[in-house]
Write a protein that holds these residues in place. Structure first.
Motif, PDB file in Angstrom:
ATOM      1  N   ARG A  72      43.192  34.137  56.748  1.00 52.60           N
ATOM      2  CA  ARG A  72      42.089  33.175  56.732  1.00 52.60           C
ATOM      3  C   ARG A  72      41.188  33.424  55.522  1.00 52.60           C
ATOM      4  N   ALA A  73      40.896  34.687  55.266  1.00 49.23           N
ATOM      5  CA  ALA A  73      40.008  35.022  54.147  1.00 49.23           C
ATOM      6  C   ALA A  73      40.611  34.601  52.813  1.00 49.23           C
ATOM      7  N   ARG A  74      41.907  34.804  52.635  1.00 52.21           N
ATOM      8  CA  ARG A  74      42.552  34.383  51.377  1.00 52.21           C
ATOM      9  C   ARG A  74      42.392  32.888  51.170  1.00 52.21           C
ATOM     10  N   GLU A  75      42.563  32.109  52.232  1.00 54.69           N
ATOM     11  CA  GLU A  75      42.441  30.658  52.106  1.00 54.69           C
ATOM     12  C   GLU A  75      40.989  30.249  51.829  1.00 54.69           C
ATOM     13  N   LEU A  76      40.035  30.957  52.427  1.00 54.56           N
ATOM     14  CA  LEU A  76      38.632  30.652  52.182  1.00 54.56           C
ATOM     15  C   LEU A  76      38.238  30.960  50.735  1.00 54.56           C
ATOM     16  N   VAL A  77      38.774  32.046  50.185  1.00 54.12           N
ATOM     17  CA  VAL A  77      38.508  32.377  48.782  1.00 54.12           C
ATOM     18  C   VAL A  77      39.207  31.389  47.861  1.00 54.12           C
ATOM     19  N   ARG A  78      40.445  31.026  48.192  1.00 56.34           N
ATOM     20  CA  ARG A  78      41.239  30.156  47.331  1.00 56.34           C
ATOM     21  C   ARG A  78      40.695  28.725  47.294  1.00 56.34           C
ATOM     22  N   SER A  79      40.219  28.217  48.434  1.00 57.33           N
ATOM     23  CA  SER A  79      39.961  26.777  48.509  1.00 57.33           C
ATOM     24  C   SER A  79      38.606  26.362  49.058  1.00 57.33           C
ATOM     25  N   HIS A  80      37.783  27.324  49.542  1.00 58.41           N
ATOM     26  CA  HIS A  80      36.560  26.903  50.225  1.00 58.41           C
ATOM     27  C   HIS A  80      35.321  27.699  49.802  1.00 58.41           C
ATOM     28  N   MET A  81      35.290  28.149  48.555  1.00 59.17           N
ATOM     29  CA  MET A  81      34.105  28.744  47.941  1.00 59.17           C
ATOM     30  C   MET A  81      33.776  30.157  48.404  1.00 59.17           C
ATOM     31  N   GLY A  82      34.681  30.825  49.136  1.00 54.85           N
ATOM     32  CA  GLY A  82      34.498  32.251  49.385  1.00 54.85           C
ATOM     33  C   GLY A  82      34.610  33.012  48.064  1.00 54.85           C
ATOM     34  N   THR A  83      34.018  34.198  47.988  1.00 58.76           N
ATOM     35  CA  THR A  83      34.000  34.983  46.749  1.00 58.76           C
ATOM     36  C   THR A  83      34.732  36.300  46.941  1.00 58.76           C
ATOM     37  N   LEU A  84      35.689  36.581  46.081  1.00 61.99           N
ATOM     38  CA  LEU A  84      36.394  37.871  46.080  1.00 61.99           C
ATOM     39  C   LEU A  84      35.557  38.877  45.307  1.00 61.99           C
ATOM     40  N   PHE A  85      35.204  39.991  45.959  1.00 60.99           N
ATOM     41  CA  PHE A  85      34.389  41.009  45.311  1.00 60.99           C
ATOM     42  C   PHE A  85      35.244  42.075  44.627  1.00 60.99           C
ATOM     43  N   SER A  86      36.217  42.625  45.348  1.00 63.01           N
ATOM     44  CA  SER A  86      37.063  43.668  44.764  1.00 63.01           C
ATOM     45  C   SER A  86      38.299  43.877  45.626  1.00 63.01           C
ATOM     46  N   VAL A  87      39.327  44.489  45.011  1.00 64.61           N
ATOM     47  CA  VAL A  87      40.565  44.835  45.712  1.00 64.61           C
ATOM     48  C   VAL A  87      40.825  46.323  45.489  1.00 64.61           C
ATOM     49  N   PRO A  88      40.837  47.147  46.546  1.00 66.07           N
ATOM     50  CA  PRO A  88      41.127  48.576  46.374  1.00 66.07           C
ATOM     51  C   PRO A  88      42.537  48.793  45.808  1.00 66.07           C
ATOM     52  N   GLN A  89      42.751  49.954  45.226  1.00 69.80           N
ATOM     53  CA  GLN A  89      44.054  50.240  44.618  1.00 69.80           C
ATOM     54  C   GLN A  89      45.178  50.190  45.638  1.00 69.80           C
ATOM     55  N   HIS A  90      44.911  50.561  46.893  1.00 75.12           N
ATOM     56  CA  HIS A  90      45.983  50.540  47.890  1.00 75.12           C
ATOM     57  C   HIS A  90      46.363  49.110  48.298  1.00 75.12           C
ATOM     58  N   ARG A  91      45.501  48.132  48.024  1.00 76.43           N
ATOM     59  CA  ARG A  91      45.763  46.708  48.263  1.00 76.43           C
ATOM     60  C   ARG A  91      46.066  46.379  49.735  1.00 76.43           C
ATOM     61  N   GLU A  92      45.621  47.226  50.634  1.00 78.32           N
ATOM     62  CA  GLU A  92      45.841  46.946  52.056  1.00 78.32           C
ATOM     63  C   GLU A  92      44.868  45.901  52.591  1.00 78.32           C
ATOM     64  N   PHE A  93      43.744  45.740  51.930  1.00 77.87           N
ATOM     65  CA  PHE A  93      42.779  44.700  52.268  1.00 77.87           C
ATOM     66  C   PHE A  93      41.949  44.431  51.022  1.00 77.87           C
TER      67      PHE A  93
END
Length: 302
Positions: A72-93
């Motif tokens: 859900r969060a990916r779709e909100l960032v991609r298409s509904h004005m959510g903001t991605l702040f950072s991605v940890p190196q492990h990329r688990e979240f």
């Protein structure tokens, strides 16, 4: 113009600028909904669009350990004005959210208001919150705080006098806010024997943001004019939420503590008018005559 306490007061108050602000709001509405048609019924939009409209105002807290919440969060960032702040190196979240944006919050308030006109007696934002809980994407540890933010924002919206004119930001009387928040008997107890109490005090928030920096009188003033109320840093003791208040030329606060309702007291919500110089000084770390800084405290049992 939208009156004292609105982000739009920063714009020149003439017809050309007012039209520009209206166009900007329409653009914000279309971005949140991912649709140029912002007049459809609530359930005619995608679920993510409904979440976006609520989340940019009340800060829905997703449990990012769940794959369903991440999707859900990916779709909100991609298409509904959510903001991605950072991605940890492990990329688990990833870290994401809704930074304070008054125009987006104003647009979302307009959408919710229009949905409420075609809905049953249940508030659209309550329906969206229930939908998110059923979807199992929210951080259950923050459910009480999210509900408290929703209730307080609903009271603020109910006290807004210009909603039918399409004006959702701007100052709202503290008295009108508490009249919308409390039952009539509790509101009269709140006023006590001072019918003129808080007659010049007002609030202006249209959305919430988690606070991360130091608090000061100047920060409080900026929050008021950005129409934002404050979510206390995680682990903060003594209070969970802070609503900026302007009383004539002074700025003060409404502090809110959210408690689990194990044994309900008389009235699930208590509004307490208090004067506490030492607490006022230690709370903000500022000392511009703290004896003049009355503040309000609310304890919410949820």
């Amino acid at each position: 113009g939208q009156g004292q306490g609105s982000y739009s007061d920063a714009f020149p108050q003439d017809g050309e600028w007012e039209e520009a602000v209206r166009k900007l709001r329409r653009l914000a509405r279309s971005k949140l909904l991912l649709s140029v048609d912002d007049r459809k019924a609530m359930y005619d939009y995608k679920k993510e669009a409904r979440y976006a409209v609520a989340a940019c105002r009340i800060q829905l807290a997703f449990d990012m350990s769940l794959s369903s919440a991440q999707a859900r969060a990916r779709e909100l960032v991609r298409s509904h004005m959510g903001t991605l702040f950072s991605v940890p190196q492990h990329r688990e979240f990833f870290y994401w959210g809704w930074p304070s944006e008054p125009i987006l919050a104003d647009a979302a308030a307009g959408i919710l208001h229009s949905w409420s006109q075609t809905s049953d007696n249940h508030s659209p934002v309550i329906k969206i919150l229930d939908e998110a809980l059923q979807d199992n994407i929210l951080d259950r540890g923050e459910t009480g705080e999210v509900v408290a933010r929703t209730v307080l924002l609903m009271a603020r919206d109910a006290a807004t006098r210009n909603a039918d004119e399409g004006k959702f930001s701007g100052a709202v009387s503290v008295r009108d806010f508490f009249a919308a928040l409390l039952p009539p008997v509790a509101f009269q107890e709140f006023l006590g024997e001072e019918p003129e109490k808080f007659k010049d005090a007002c609030i202006s928030f249209t959305h919430w943001e988690r606070w991360r920096g130091p608090m000061s009188a100047e920060a409080l003033r900026r929050c008021f004019f950005r129409n934002v109320a404050i979510i206390a840093p995680r682990g903060q003791k003594g209070y969970d939420l802070v609503i900026p208040v302007k009383d004539k030329d002074l700025f003060t606060i409404i502090i809110v503590q959210v408690k689990a309702a194990v044994a309900p007291t008389t009235g699930a919500m208590q509004a307490l008018h208090t004067r506490n110089e030492k607490n006022g000084e230690s709370l903000w770390g500022v000392n511009p005559k703290p004896e003049s800084r009355e503040f309000l405290a609310i304890v919410m049992e949820i």
